[in-house]
Design a protein around this motif. Structure first.
Motif, PDB file in Angstrom:
ATOM      1  N   CYS A  61      53.029  42.886  69.552  1.00  0.00           N
ATOM      2  CA  CYS A  61      53.694  43.790  70.497  1.00  0.00           C
ATOM      3  C   CYS A  61      54.837  44.514  69.805  1.00  0.00           C
ATOM      4  CB  CYS A  61      54.222  43.017  71.698  1.00  0.00           C
ATOM      5  SG  CYS A  61      52.922  42.291  72.709  1.00  0.00           S
ATOM      6  N   ARG A  62      55.207  45.637  70.372  1.00  0.00           N
ATOM      7  CA  ARG A  62      56.274  46.455  69.808  1.00  0.00           C
ATOM      8  C   ARG A  62      57.471  46.430  70.752  1.00  0.00           C
ATOM      9  NH1 ARG A  62      56.649  50.933  66.195  1.00  0.00           N
ATOM     10  NH2 ARG A  62      54.452  50.585  65.699  1.00  0.00           N
ATOM     11  N   GLU A  63      58.647  46.192  70.204  1.00  0.00           N
ATOM     12  CA  GLU A  63      59.860  46.196  71.016  1.00  0.00           C
ATOM     13  C   GLU A  63      60.991  46.820  70.201  1.00  0.00           C
ATOM     14  OE1 GLU A  63      60.873  43.348  74.562  1.00  0.00           O
ATOM     15  OE2 GLU A  63      61.169  42.335  72.655  1.00  0.00           O
ATOM     16  N   LEU A 184      60.963  55.026  65.731  1.00  0.00           N
ATOM     17  CA  LEU A 184      62.116  54.593  64.932  1.00  0.00           C
ATOM     18  C   LEU A 184      62.544  53.161  65.257  1.00  0.00           C
ATOM     19  CD1 LEU A 184      64.328  57.832  65.045  1.00  0.00           C
ATOM     20  CD2 LEU A 184      62.572  57.194  63.391  1.00  0.00           C
ATOM     21  N   GLY A 185      61.929  52.568  66.299  1.00  0.00           N
ATOM     22  CA  GLY A 185      62.247  51.180  66.650  1.00  0.00           C
ATOM     23  C   GLY A 185      63.593  50.999  67.306  1.00  0.00           C
ATOM     24  N   CYS A 186      64.069  52.048  68.009  1.00  0.00           N
ATOM     25  CA  CYS A 186      65.384  51.955  68.657  1.00  0.00           C
ATOM     26  C   CYS A 186      65.308  52.383  70.114  1.00  0.00           C
ATOM     27  CB  CYS A 186      66.410  52.823  67.919  1.00  0.00           C
ATOM     28  SG  CYS A 186      66.060  54.583  67.981  1.00  0.00           S
ATOM     29  N   THR A 187      66.332  52.051  70.875  1.00  0.00           N
ATOM     30  CA  THR A 187      66.398  52.482  72.268  1.00  0.00           C
ATOM     31  C   THR A 187      66.646  53.986  72.325  1.00  0.00           C
ATOM     32  OG1 THR A 187      68.786  52.151  72.400  1.00  0.00           O
ATOM     33  CG2 THR A 187      67.391  50.263  72.933  1.00  0.00           C
ATOM     34  N   MET A 318      58.235  53.865  79.459  1.00  0.00           N
ATOM     35  CA  MET A 318      59.231  53.242  78.580  1.00  0.00           C
ATOM     36  C   MET A 318      59.005  51.738  78.430  1.00  0.00           C
ATOM     37  SD  MET A 318      62.711  55.348  79.452  1.00  0.00           S
ATOM     38  CE  MET A 318      63.420  54.847  77.872  1.00  0.00           C
ATOM     39  N   SER A 319      57.752  51.334  78.415  1.00  0.00           N
ATOM     40  CA  SER A 319      57.451  49.905  78.264  1.00  0.00           C
ATOM     41  C   SER A 319      57.921  49.373  76.912  1.00  0.00           C
ATOM     42  CB  SER A 319      55.949  49.658  78.434  1.00  0.00           C
ATOM     43  OG  SER A 319      55.195  50.453  77.529  1.00  0.00           O
ATOM     44  N   TYR A 320      58.048  50.261  75.912  1.00  0.00           N
ATOM     45  CA  TYR A 320      58.521  49.833  74.589  1.00  0.00           C
ATOM     46  C   TYR A 320      59.957  49.317  74.630  1.00  0.00           C
ATOM     47  CZ  TYR A 320      61.094  54.267  74.379  1.00  0.00           C
ATOM     48  OH  TYR A 320      61.954  55.313  74.641  1.00  0.00           O
TER      49      TYR A 320
END
Length: 418
Positions: A61-63, A184-187, A318-320
């Motif tokens: 999963c990606r977070e 980018l892996g950020c909020t 925005m599930s990520y």
């Protein structure tokens, strides 16, 4: 003198029912006894929730995480260096973009929220179907780099107006902005792009916003706008026993004007309908810092439940970022389908459900997080079977202050939440 002079008009059946309900309401301490128990349970919960990594799920999963401006600059530059290297090799360029479709999402019971799986799609420039999106992605990356370098924030609308001819529609720039945050892996807030102010808060809460002290008991009926930059909120303090999350502005104003929070110590929050990102982040922040329960007041219709589910489980778009945006343990206080008969809501205040309402209700019944809560299933089945819905304002048929003086106190007193 008439014999009728001085005589009171006899109460009708509805008025008798209201009077009988009012008599059931006890003193403030007794009304809040069940809330106090819920509050004690909330404070006993672990301060830190489990992470995806700790669950060792079979599916990757990606977070995303909160990143500072320098970290985002590094990520943007790394992405563009990769593109430049690909072009110099004669291979053109393409972006690996995480798929945010429903098929790439999953509900994780251990976290009680929706998360994004790790599948990605290609967005090559040398493809007629994706070249325009590849250009928009490059443009958004450049704009984010400028914002982080200058240490300034803009709204999504500002971002759109930087290149209207390219973006054409704000939905296009908004969607690519979400893609970029996920890449980018950020909020999204880490990109220095914020949503316009929408939510408001009132009640027993103080905090500092960029150094300024805010007292939410002194904000009048309109309340204090939820800060678009929640990362600038510090020193959160409150003696509230619970947070009352309200779907609509009208109900919020009624409770604020009646100073409901003075009698029943609480913080009242609304996003005036569909929840925006800032309100969702702010709610989660309050819940995590204060360790008090969140009780929700929404319309007794499928749309009200969809709004509540976004606060609790997250949205598809925005599930990520669900770990930063969701508050899974919200309790549904009302208005519930079973309340319509219980509180004798007049027939003229009950609205027939449309075919789309019924379809939405049935789709909700199929959701895993709903099936995990039998009480929710019962309420939704009542709604879908009766084909009737009602708004919070239906309670005003008993008087404008019925919501604050009768309905909510009785629900709190009985601990009637699910």
């Amino acid at each position: 003198m008439s014999k009728l002079a001085g005589k009171k008009r006899p109460l009708d059946a509805g008025e008798k029912a209201i009077l009988a309900t009012k008599k059931k309401i006890k003193g403030t301490d007794e009304v809040l006894a069940q809330v106090d128990k819920l509050c004690s349970l909330a404070k006993k919960e672990p301060a830190r929730a489990k992470t995806l990594a700790e669950l060792h799920l079979p599916q990757a999963c990606r977070e995303v995480i909160e990143k500072d401006a320098d970290a985002v600059l590094d990520e943007v530059e790394a992405s563009l260096y990769t593109v430049a290297a690909s072009i110099l090799r004669g291979e053109g360029f393409s972006y690996d973009v995480p798929l945010r479709t429903k098929g790439n999402q999953m509900y994780v019971p251990e976290l009680d929220r929706i998360v994004l799986k790790d599948a990605c799609g290609q967005r090559p420039f040398a493809n007629t179907q994706t070249n325009r999106k590849a250009v928009i992605t490059t443009r958004v990356l450049g704009l984010v780099h400028e914002l982080c370098r200058k240490r300034i924030h803009v709204t999504k609308r500002d971002l759109f107006y930087t290149d209207v001819k390219l973006f054409q529609d704000q939905l296009q720039s908004d969607n690519v902005l979400e893609d970029v945050a996920c890449m980018l892996g950020c909020t999204r807030s880490s990109l220095h792009v914020v949503a316009s102010e929408k939510g408001v808060v009132v009640g027993r809460l103080t905090f500092r916003e960029d150094g300024d002290l805010i007292n939410c008991q002194r904000m009048g009926v309109g309340g204090k706008a939820v800060p678009p930059n929640v990362d600038k909120v510090t020193e959160i303090r409150s003696d509230a026993m619970f947070i009352l999350l309200v779907e609509k502005d009208a109900a919020f104003m009624r409770l604020a004007e009646d100073r409901f929070y003075n009698t029943y110590p609480c913080i009242i929050l609304t996003a005036k309908g569909q929840p925006d990102v800032a309100t969702r982040i702010f709610l989660k922040r309050l819940r995590d810092v204060l360790r008090i329960p969140v009780l929700a007041l929404v319309d007794a219709d499928p749309y009200g439940l969809k709004i509540l589910s976004v606060y609790m489980k997250g949205s598809m778009n925005m599930s990520y970022d669900s770990s930063n945006l969701t508050t899974p343990d919200i309790k549904w206080l009302g208005v519930r389908p079973s309340d319509l008969d219980r509180f004798n809501i007049p027939e003229q205040c009950r609205l027939p459900m449309t075919d789309e309402d019924i379809k939405t209700g049935k789709r909700l019944l199929e959701e895993e997080f709903v099936q995990a809560n039998p009480a929710w299933v019962r309420e939704l089945e009542i709604m879908v079977t009766s084909k009737v819905k009602a708004e919070i304002q239906a309670l005003s048929s008993f008087g404008f202050q019925y919501l604050s003086q009768v309905y909510l106190p009785l629900k709190l007193q009985e601990g009637d939440w699910i």
